[in-house]
Every structure is written in C-alpha cells, then in structure tokens.
Design a protein around this motif. Sequence first.
Motif, PDB file in Angstrom:
ATOM      1  N   ALA A   1       0.836  -1.206   0.000  1.00 21.88           N
ATOM      2  CA  ALA A   1       0.000   0.000   0.000  1.00 21.88           C
ATOM      3  C   ALA A   1       0.865   1.248   0.000  1.00 21.88           C
ATOM      4  O   ALA A   1       0.589   2.213  -0.720  1.00 21.88           O
ATOM      5  CB  ALA A   1      -0.924  -0.014   1.214  1.00 21.88           C
ATOM      6  N   VAL A   2       1.917   1.231   0.811  1.00 23.26           N
ATOM      7  CA  VAL A   2       2.806   2.392   0.896  1.00 23.26           C
ATOM      8  C   VAL A   2       3.531   2.615  -0.431  1.00 23.26           C
ATOM      9  O   VAL A   2       3.665   3.748  -0.899  1.00 23.26           O
ATOM     10  CB  VAL A   2       3.802   2.213   2.054  1.00 23.26           C
ATOM     11  N   ARG A   3       3.991   1.537  -1.047  1.00 18.70           N
ATOM     12  CA  ARG A   3       4.664   1.671  -2.344  1.00 18.70           C
ATOM     13  C   ARG A   3       3.700   2.199  -3.403  1.00 18.70           C
ATOM     14  O   ARG A   3       4.073   3.039  -4.236  1.00 18.70           O
ATOM     15  CB  ARG A   3       5.236   0.320  -2.762  1.00 18.70           C
ATOM     16  N   LEU A   4       2.457   1.725  -3.377  1.00 16.16           N
ATOM     17  CA  LEU A   4       1.453   2.209  -4.322  1.00 16.16           C
ATOM     18  C   LEU A   4       1.189   3.694  -4.106  1.00 16.16           C
ATOM     19  O   LEU A   4       1.147   4.471  -5.068  1.00 16.16           O
ATOM     20  CB  LEU A   4       0.162   1.414  -4.149  1.00 16.16           C
ATOM     21  N   ALA A   5       1.022   4.101  -2.851  1.00 13.92           N
ATOM     22  CA  ALA A   5       0.765   5.508  -2.552  1.00 13.92           C
ATOM     23  C   ALA A   5       1.918   6.395  -3.006  1.00 13.92           C
ATOM     24  O   ALA A   5       1.710   7.485  -3.547  1.00 13.92           O
ATOM     25  CB  ALA A   5       0.512   5.685  -1.048  1.00 13.92           C
ATOM     26  N   HIS A   6       3.166   5.927  -2.801  1.00  9.52           N
ATOM     27  CA  HIS A   6       4.316   6.693  -3.269  1.00  9.52           C
ATOM     28  C   HIS A   6       4.287   6.863  -4.783  1.00  9.52           C
ATOM     29  O   HIS A   6       4.573   7.947  -5.308  1.00  9.52           O
ATOM     30  CB  HIS A   6       5.613   5.990  -2.852  1.00  9.52           C
ATOM     31  N   GLY A   7       3.945   5.793  -5.490  1.00 11.58           N
ATOM     32  CA  GLY A   7       3.890   5.869  -6.946  1.00 11.58           C
ATOM     33  C   GLY A   7       2.829   6.841  -7.424  1.00 11.58           C
ATOM     34  O   GLY A   7       3.062   7.647  -8.346  1.00 11.58           O
TER      35      GLY A   7
ATOM     36  N   SER B   1       4.438  14.473  -4.066  1.00  9.40           N
ATOM     37  CA  SER B   1       5.496  13.671  -3.469  1.00  9.40           C
ATOM     38  C   SER B   1       5.904  14.138  -2.080  1.00  9.40           C
ATOM     39  O   SER B   1       6.624  13.431  -1.371  1.00  9.40           O
ATOM     40  CB  SER B   1       6.731  13.640  -4.380  1.00  9.40           C
ATOM     41  N   SER B   2       5.449  15.315  -1.654  1.00  8.05           N
ATOM     42  CA  SER B   2       5.779  15.791  -0.312  1.00  8.05           C
ATOM     43  C   SER B   2       4.841  15.238   0.759  1.00  8.05           C
ATOM     44  O   SER B   2       5.070  15.444   1.955  1.00  8.05           O
ATOM     45  CB  SER B   2       5.755  17.327  -0.265  1.00  8.05           C
ATOM     46  N   VAL B   3       3.769  14.553   0.340  1.00  5.25           N
ATOM     47  CA  VAL B   3       2.923  13.846   1.298  1.00  5.25           C
ATOM     48  C   VAL B   3       3.697  12.630   1.782  1.00  5.25           C
ATOM     49  O   VAL B   3       4.276  11.890   0.985  1.00  5.25           O
ATOM     50  CB  VAL B   3       1.583  13.421   0.669  1.00  5.25           C
ATOM     51  N   SER B   4       3.724  12.396   3.087  1.00  7.39           N
ATOM     52  CA  SER B   4       4.515  11.314   3.672  1.00  7.39           C
ATOM     53  C   SER B   4       3.680  10.042   3.793  1.00  7.39           C
ATOM     54  O   SER B   4       2.553  10.075   4.296  1.00  7.39           O
ATOM     55  CB  SER B   4       5.027  11.724   5.058  1.00  7.39           C
ATOM     56  N   PHE B   5       4.246   8.924   3.328  1.00 10.37           N
ATOM     57  CA  PHE B   5       3.620   7.611   3.504  1.00 10.37           C
ATOM     58  C   PHE B   5       4.655   6.669   4.112  1.00 10.37           C
ATOM     59  O   PHE B   5       5.783   6.575   3.609  1.00 10.37           O
ATOM     60  CB  PHE B   5       3.122   7.047   2.167  1.00 10.37           C
ATOM     61  N   ARG B   6       4.272   5.978   5.185  1.00 11.06           N
ATOM     62  CA  ARG B   6       5.212   5.101   5.874  1.00 11.06           C
ATOM     63  C   ARG B   6       4.527   3.799   6.268  1.00 11.06           C
ATOM     64  O   ARG B   6       3.321   3.769   6.540  1.00 11.06           O
ATOM     65  CB  ARG B   6       5.754   5.788   7.132  1.00 11.06           C
TER      66      ARG B   6
END
Length: 236
Positions: free
Chosen positions: A96-102, A110-115
Amino acid sequence: MATEELNPSKLGTKEHWDQVYELELNNFEEIGEEGEIWFGENSVEKMVDWALDHLPPSENPTILEVGSGNGTLLFGLSEAGYEQTRLAGVDYSEGAVRLAHGIAEQREASSVSFRTCNFLGETPAPLPCHDGSSDTQIWDLLLDKGTYDAIALGPKDEQGRSPARDYPKRVVRLLKPGGIFLITSCNFTEAELKASFCTSETGLVYHSNVRHPTITFGGQTGSSIVTVAFQKPALV
C-alpha cells in the motif's frame, strides 16, 4: 454492535491486504490504475469537506491517516489546499505504501509522507518540526476510512477480545489537546462508535458528524456508512 460480536474475517488479516495491494501495485505499474477507493469517491469528498469546514488549510493543521491505502484521501486534502508536508499516511501493508508513493509522484504530491507502520503496535513517526525537533503528539487531525472496521474483523485473542479494543487508546495518545479524530465506518453505527471512543479512558468527546445518503429497509431508515468526529479536550 460491540467489536467482540463481529466474527473474524480475512478482511481483518494483513495477509489479505498484502495480496490486495500487491495486485493493485502491479496494475498501477502496468496500466496506471490507482486501485479501489474504499467507500467510494463520495466518502472522500465528504471527509475533505468536513476538514475544510472545521480545520481549514489556513490553520495549517498536521493530519495523519491511519490505514491510508493508496492515499486517495490525503491526495484529496492536498488538492483542497492543505500543505503536503503536513500530511502523512501509515499502513501496515508495504505494498500500500509503495502504491501511494507511486501515485504521489504521478499526482505531483510527493511531499505527502507515507510510511509502513502497524498502528496498534508501533507509534507512527512524527513529521519533522520546523526547528528540527519532533513530537509524537503533533497531530491536529487523525483520519480513518474503514481501518477500524478492518481491525475489528481481525482474529481474537485467547480471551475472545478483538484487536480493536486498543484502537481508541492509540488514537487519543497521538492527538494534540484539542485535536480531532474523524472516522468513517460501515460496520458500526454512530451510537456504537460513540460507545467505543467516548469513554472515561480516552476522554474523547463527540464533536460532529457527516450526513450520508439514507436508505429504508424493513421500515427502518439509515445509512450504509457513518462519519463521526471526536475531539480530545484542550488543556485548561
């Protein structure tokens, strides 16, 4: 309905969501499909509209979404004018995090943080403060769109207790005094959410709700989903 009354389901397992997001990540990489929007686009719009009414971008709030999935809700907030560096999402599924980053790169967010973070067992990493320091209780607003529902469907412990029993305590620990928790659920009514979150242990109090389209069945009228806000009292 109490969380203990729900029967465990695959929807409450990390294995299920890892499989879901592995498939959605593959689809995104191959054809650019961003994946399912949990509860639909209307639920995202209503949560964003609530935020605009109660914690507008001019107040520069820090916002954390628990179980952020593909990031649709946070991207909606970004498009509504909220500062990207004040927005963060956590999910226990790495896919999910990798998808959100993409998707964030594609949407110029891209400045929104996903962890990656297991909310029940780990404390989400705080956003860095402007002076370089950090604080775990920095969140003005916590968001949940279906995550509490999924956690409540997780396997019970030996005493028959739901993993969701610890969720309200985790929420209140991360909110600033005066901070607000906004949740959308399809498994629980507004009254049931109040019973779970407005307790002497949390100290949370009811703040407001969001109206959703209603349906009538068997002489009863109600909504298939509810959105409710709870507030942590401010320090006196």
